[in-house]
Every structure is written in structure tokens, then in C-alpha cells.
Design a protein around this motif. Structure first.
Motif, PDB file in Angstrom:
ATOM      1  N   VAL A 184       0.845  -1.204   0.000  1.00 21.04           N
ATOM      2  CA  VAL A 184       0.000   0.000   0.000  1.00 21.04           C
ATOM      3  C   VAL A 184       0.880   1.254   0.000  1.00 21.04           C
ATOM      4  O   VAL A 184       0.627   2.212  -0.758  1.00 21.04           O
ATOM      5  N   ARG A 185       1.929   1.251   0.801  1.00 24.67           N
ATOM      6  CA  ARG A 185       2.849   2.400   0.842  1.00 24.67           C
ATOM      7  C   ARG A 185       3.576   2.579  -0.487  1.00 24.67           C
ATOM      8  O   ARG A 185       3.748   3.707  -0.969  1.00 24.67           O
ATOM      9  N   LEU A 186       3.993   1.471  -1.074  1.00 23.85           N
ATOM     10  CA  LEU A 186       4.695   1.526  -2.362  1.00 23.85           C
ATOM     11  C   LEU A 186       3.795   2.166  -3.429  1.00 23.85           C
ATOM     12  O   LEU A 186       4.230   3.049  -4.188  1.00 23.85           O
ATOM     13  N   LEU A 187       2.544   1.721  -3.511  1.00 26.36           N
ATOM     14  CA  LEU A 187       1.612   2.263  -4.511  1.00 26.36           C
ATOM     15  C   LEU A 187       1.295   3.733  -4.230  1.00 26.36           C
ATOM     16  O   LEU A 187       1.149   4.530  -5.165  1.00 26.36           O
ATOM     17  N   SER A 188       1.205   4.091  -2.966  1.00 28.99           N
ATOM     18  CA  SER A 188       0.958   5.492  -2.614  1.00 28.99           C
ATOM     19  C   SER A 188       2.126   6.377  -3.038  1.00 28.99           C
ATOM     20  O   SER A 188       1.936   7.509  -3.499  1.00 28.99           O
ATOM     21  N   GLN A 189       3.340   5.839  -2.890  1.00 24.44           N
ATOM     22  CA  GLN A 189       4.514   6.607  -3.314  1.00 24.44           C
ATOM     23  C   GLN A 189       4.490   6.818  -4.829  1.00 24.44           C
ATOM     24  O   GLN A 189       4.759   7.918  -5.323  1.00 24.44           O
ATOM     25  N   ALA A 190       4.138   5.762  -5.566  1.00 24.64           N
ATOM     26  CA  ALA A 190       4.049   5.879  -7.030  1.00 24.64           C
ATOM     27  C   ALA A 190       2.992   6.912  -7.424  1.00 24.64           C
ATOM     28  O   ALA A 190       3.187   7.697  -8.359  1.00 24.64           O
ATOM     29  N   GLU A 191       1.878   6.926  -6.692  1.00 21.90           N
ATOM     30  CA  GLU A 191       0.824   7.896  -6.988  1.00 21.90           C
ATOM     31  C   GLU A 191       1.308   9.328  -6.754  1.00 21.90           C
ATOM     32  O   GLU A 191       0.934  10.259  -7.479  1.00 21.90           O
ATOM     33  N   SER A 192       2.176   9.521  -5.751  1.00 18.20           N
ATOM     34  CA  SER A 192       2.640  10.871  -5.425  1.00 18.20           C
ATOM     35  C   SER A 192       3.447  11.492  -6.565  1.00 18.20           C
ATOM     36  O   SER A 192       3.563  12.714  -6.656  1.00 18.20           O
ATOM     37  N   TRP A 193       4.007  10.650  -7.430  1.00 24.58           N
ATOM     38  CA  TRP A 193       4.803  11.185  -8.549  1.00 24.58           C
ATOM     39  C   TRP A 193       3.942  11.904  -9.584  1.00 24.58           C
ATOM     40  O   TRP A 193       4.464  12.657 -10.399  1.00 24.58           O
ATOM     41  N   ILE A 194       2.641  11.676  -9.562  1.00 28.82           N
ATOM     42  CA  ILE A 194       1.759  12.376 -10.507  1.00 28.82           C
ATOM     43  C   ILE A 194       1.874  13.890 -10.286  1.00 28.82           C
ATOM     44  O   ILE A 194       1.888  14.670 -11.250  1.00 28.82           O
ATOM     45  N   ASN A 195       1.970  14.308  -9.024  1.00 28.99           N
ATOM     46  CA  ASN A 195       2.130  15.735  -8.726  1.00 28.99           C
ATOM     47  C   ASN A 195       3.478  16.257  -9.209  1.00 28.99           C
ATOM     48  O   ASN A 195       3.615  17.425  -9.570  1.00 28.99           O
ATOM     49  N   LYS A 196       4.467  15.388  -9.212  1.00 31.10           N
ATOM     50  CA  LYS A 196       5.818  15.765  -9.646  1.00 31.10           C
ATOM     51  C   LYS A 196       5.877  15.977 -11.158  1.00 31.10           C
ATOM     52  O   LYS A 196       6.673  16.776 -11.656  1.00 31.10           O
ATOM     53  N   LEU A 244       9.389   5.527 -12.149  1.00 31.48           N
ATOM     54  CA  LEU A 244       9.104   4.167 -11.694  1.00 31.48           C
ATOM     55  C   LEU A 244      10.257   3.236 -12.032  1.00 31.48           C
ATOM     56  O   LEU A 244      10.699   2.437 -11.200  1.00 31.48           O
ATOM     57  N   GLN A 245      10.743   3.344 -13.259  1.00 26.90           N
ATOM     58  CA  GLN A 245      11.842   2.484 -13.686  1.00 26.90           C
ATOM     59  C   GLN A 245      13.088   2.720 -12.816  1.00 26.90           C
ATOM     60  O   GLN A 245      13.769   1.774 -12.417  1.00 26.90           O
ATOM     61  N   GLN A 246      13.343   3.964 -12.522  1.00 19.91           N
ATOM     62  CA  GLN A 246      14.518   4.326 -11.731  1.00 19.91           C
ATOM     63  C   GLN A 246      14.395   3.869 -10.275  1.00 19.91           C
ATOM     64  O   GLN A 246      15.366   3.447  -9.659  1.00 19.91           O
ATOM     65  N   GLN A 247      13.181   3.950  -9.733  1.00 18.03           N
ATOM     66  CA  GLN A 247      12.972   3.694  -8.302  1.00 18.03           C
ATOM     67  C   GLN A 247      12.596   2.246  -7.978  1.00 18.03           C
ATOM     68  O   GLN A 247      12.664   1.842  -6.819  1.00 18.03           O
ATOM     69  N   ALA A 248      12.167   1.479  -8.985  1.00 19.08           N
ATOM     70  CA  ALA A 248      11.520   0.184  -8.719  1.00 19.08           C
ATOM     71  C   ALA A 248      12.350  -0.747  -7.840  1.00 19.08           C
ATOM     72  O   ALA A 248      11.848  -1.293  -6.847  1.00 19.08           O
ATOM     73  N   GLU A 249      13.614  -0.942  -8.199  1.00 14.05           N
ATOM     74  CA  GLU A 249      14.430  -1.902  -7.427  1.00 14.05           C
ATOM     75  C   GLU A 249      14.611  -1.453  -5.978  1.00 14.05           C
ATOM     76  O   GLU A 249      14.536  -2.268  -5.052  1.00 14.05           O
ATOM     77  N   GLN A 250      14.828  -0.155  -5.779  1.00 17.49           N
ATOM     78  CA  GLN A 250      14.996   0.354  -4.424  1.00 17.49           C
ATOM     79  C   GLN A 250      13.698   0.197  -3.622  1.00 17.49           C
ATOM     80  O   GLN A 250      13.715  -0.197  -2.449  1.00 17.49           O
ATOM     81  N   LEU A 251      12.569   0.503  -4.249  1.00 18.15           N
ATOM     82  CA  LEU A 251      11.271   0.338  -3.579  1.00 18.15           C
ATOM     83  C   LEU A 251      11.066  -1.117  -3.166  1.00 18.15           C
ATOM     84  O   LEU A 251      10.540  -1.399  -2.080  1.00 18.15           O
ATOM     85  N   LEU A 252      11.489  -2.030  -4.026  1.00 15.91           N
ATOM     86  CA  LEU A 252      11.308  -3.452  -3.729  1.00 15.91           C
ATOM     87  C   LEU A 252      12.253  -3.916  -2.624  1.00 15.91           C
ATOM     88  O   LEU A 252      11.887  -4.745  -1.793  1.00 15.91           O
TER      89      LEU A 252
END
Length: 302
Positions: A60-72, A95-103
Motif C-alpha cells: 500500500v505504501r509503495l503504490l501510494s509513493q508511485a501515486e505521489s509522482w503524478i504531482n511531480k 518508476l523504472q529508476q525507483q523500482a528496485e529500491q522500492l522493492l
């Protein structure tokens, strides 16, 4: 469970590869997983989900972080085309840049070496940056990502209801945000004869939620019911989104869903949508040609 993870590769390069795909262990595992998720939410409303496991809360936190990039990355207002706002490419690049770190933040330390393999499915789950489109193949990539998390033992069978009604629901809502804001082109739309331009599984899982309820399939198009119960049922939420995005009579722009509303029982709807998913999503080369396979979901025969 193997610890020799690998970067997943495309294997369905030609229609002739479809027979190998349909005989693969990945195909049978995905089909079983989707059917099991559907069964897990029979008769369940969104609000029936109890406390979430720490693992589900992490997603849930991971998806929320991805959603926050829409404002960016707000939509490019100089883009005049009806579809395909190029700012989506910036969101996807993030997303591509952050994916591995998020995981790595999501997974326990002993599973960090799986992050690269899992990232391939997560990055592919929200649309294609080159074409600026989204369709049921991207939705399928998200399902494959969830299945990999289950195979790693990160998600448990006891998480099944929350996987659908919390995680998958949040994923769908994020995808709808992306579709709305960046005007993503429908990938491989069947037009009026398709189930939906973008999604499939909210209707399959959502029909299971209604099994055993007094609500009939005919009532699923009732605006009053959608206004009252739209947040409780994925099926109604899907209808609501279509009605927001399209103009004109529902039976004209969404013929399949309109016809489904004439089926007498939700059990029959759910059964029919399960068969349709198998044939129209898993069984169609244009949908599955971009899927990738690694150590967790193998293209070798079952």
C-alpha cells in the motif's frame, strides 16, 4: 525456492509461441492464482477486509509513493492530442529508476536479490511509455508481480482477500488516475465489443463479490446503486469509471457490460468472465506477447 534470480525475458515472440505459453508452468500458475483470488472475495465487500498484514501495508505504501509522482510530473498542457500526454513518460521513468529500491525496502533482507526480477513486472504494470498506452496485458503484469510475491512467501494465502480488495483495488485506482491525467491510449481495445478499454479483472473479481447478495446483475448499471455502493464493489467502481470517461448511452459504448447486466445470476456472470479472461486475455497473442519470464514464473512446460 531457488535463489538464482534472473532478469525476465520475453518468450512469446511469434503467434507460433502461443502453444508453448499455454503449456507453460507460468500460464497454469497465473490462471490458478486469478481463479483463487476470485473465489477468495465471493460475497465480500471492500469494508469487510480486516487488519492488514505488514506485507500488505508495505505494498500500500509503495503504490501510494508511485501515486505521489503524478504531482511531480503534471500533464504537459502544450499536448493537444486526444490521447497520449508525454508527461507520462517522466512518471514511468521515475518508476523504472525507483523500482528496485522500492522493492528492497519492501522485501526482507534475505529476498533483496529478487528485487531485479520483480522490478520487471512492476515497471510493466502501469502502461507503455513509448506508446503511452495501457491495457489488460499491463494489468496481467501486476498480477504476475503479486504472484511472484506469493511464490517468495512474502504474501501468504491469508492475505488473499486483502490482495484483491485492498492492493488490487488501490492499483486499479492508481491506473485510472494515470489514464485520466495522462490520457493513456487503450492498448489493443476491441472498441464497443471489448469488455472495457483498459481493465478486465475488476469485473471478474467484482462479480465474485456479488455472489450470494440480493443485488442482481441488472442493478449493476443503476446510478443510485453505484453512488451508494461504488466504493464497496470493484464491479460498480469499474462501471462508474467508464461512465465518467465516456459519453452517450451505456449500451452503445459498453455493449458487453450492458449485455452482462441481462444475465440472471452473478455466479453465471463470474463463470463467464473467468472463461472470457482465459480466452480474450491469456489466450490472445497481442495481449501476452510483451510478457516476460524468469526464475519465479517459468516459460518451461508445466
Amino acid at each position: 525456492m531457488t535463489s538464482t534470480y534472473q532478469t525476465p525475458q520475453r518468450q512469446i515472440l511469434d503467434p507460433k509461441d502461443m502453444s508453448k505459453w499455454l503449456a507453460s508452468s507460468a500460464y497454469s500458475e497465473i490462471l490458478s492464482f486469478v481463479e483463487q483470488l476470485s473465489q477468495s472475495v465471493q460475497g465480500r465487500q471492500v469494508s469487510s477486509v480486516g487488519s492488514l498484514s505488514p506485507q500488505v501495508e508495505g505494498i500500500v505504501r509503495l503504490l501510494s509513493q508511485a501515486e505521489s509522482w503524478i504531482n511531480k510530473y503534471p500533464p504537459d498542457m502544450t499536448s493537444s492530442s486526444r490521447f497520449g500526454n508525454k508527461s507520462f513518460r517522466s512518471w514511468e521513468a521515475e518508476l523504472q529508476q525507483q523500482a528496485e529500491q522500492l522493492l528492497r525496502e519492501l522485501l526482507p533482507v534475505e529476498r533483496h536479490d529478487a528485487a531485479s526480477e520483480l522490478a520487471s513486472y512492476l515497471v510493466a504494470a502501469f502502461g507503455n511509455a513509448t506508446r503511452i498506452d495501457y491495457g489488460s496485458g499491463h494489468e496481467l503484469s501486476f498480477v504476475m508481480w503479486l504472484l511472484c510475491l506469493c511464490k517468495l512467501g512474502f504474501l501468504e494465502p491469508s492475505d488473499s482477500v486483502a490482495i484483491v480488495l485492498t492492493v488490487f483495488r488501490q492499483y486499479i485506482q492508481l491506473c485510472q488516475q494515470l489514464q485520466r491525467i495522462y490520457k493513456l491510449e487503450p492498448a489493443g481495445s476491441h472498441g464497443v465489443w471489448g469488455l472495457d478499454d483498459y481493465q478486465f479483472l475488476p469485473f471478474y473479481f467484482g462479480s465474485a463479490q456479488f455472489i450470494g447478495s440480493e443485488t442482481t446483475p441488472a442493478a449493476s448499471l443503476d446510478k443510485g446503486l453505484i453512488d451508494r455502493e461504488g466504493d464497496e464493489y470493484l464491479y460498480l467502481q469499474g462501471i462508474r469509471f467508464i461512465s465518467e470517461m465516456k459519453r452517450g448511452p451505456f449500451f452503445e459504448h459498453s455493449r458487453q457490460l450492458y449485455d452482462i447486466s441481462g444475465v440472471p445470476r452473478w455466479e453465471k456472470v463470474n463463470q463467464g468472465l473467468g472463461k472470457m479472461y482465459k480466452a480474450e486475455v491469456l489466450g490472445k497473442f497481442p495481449v501476452v506477447q510483451h510478457l516476460v519470464f524468469g526464475s519465479l514464473l517459468s516459460f518451461s512446460s508445466a
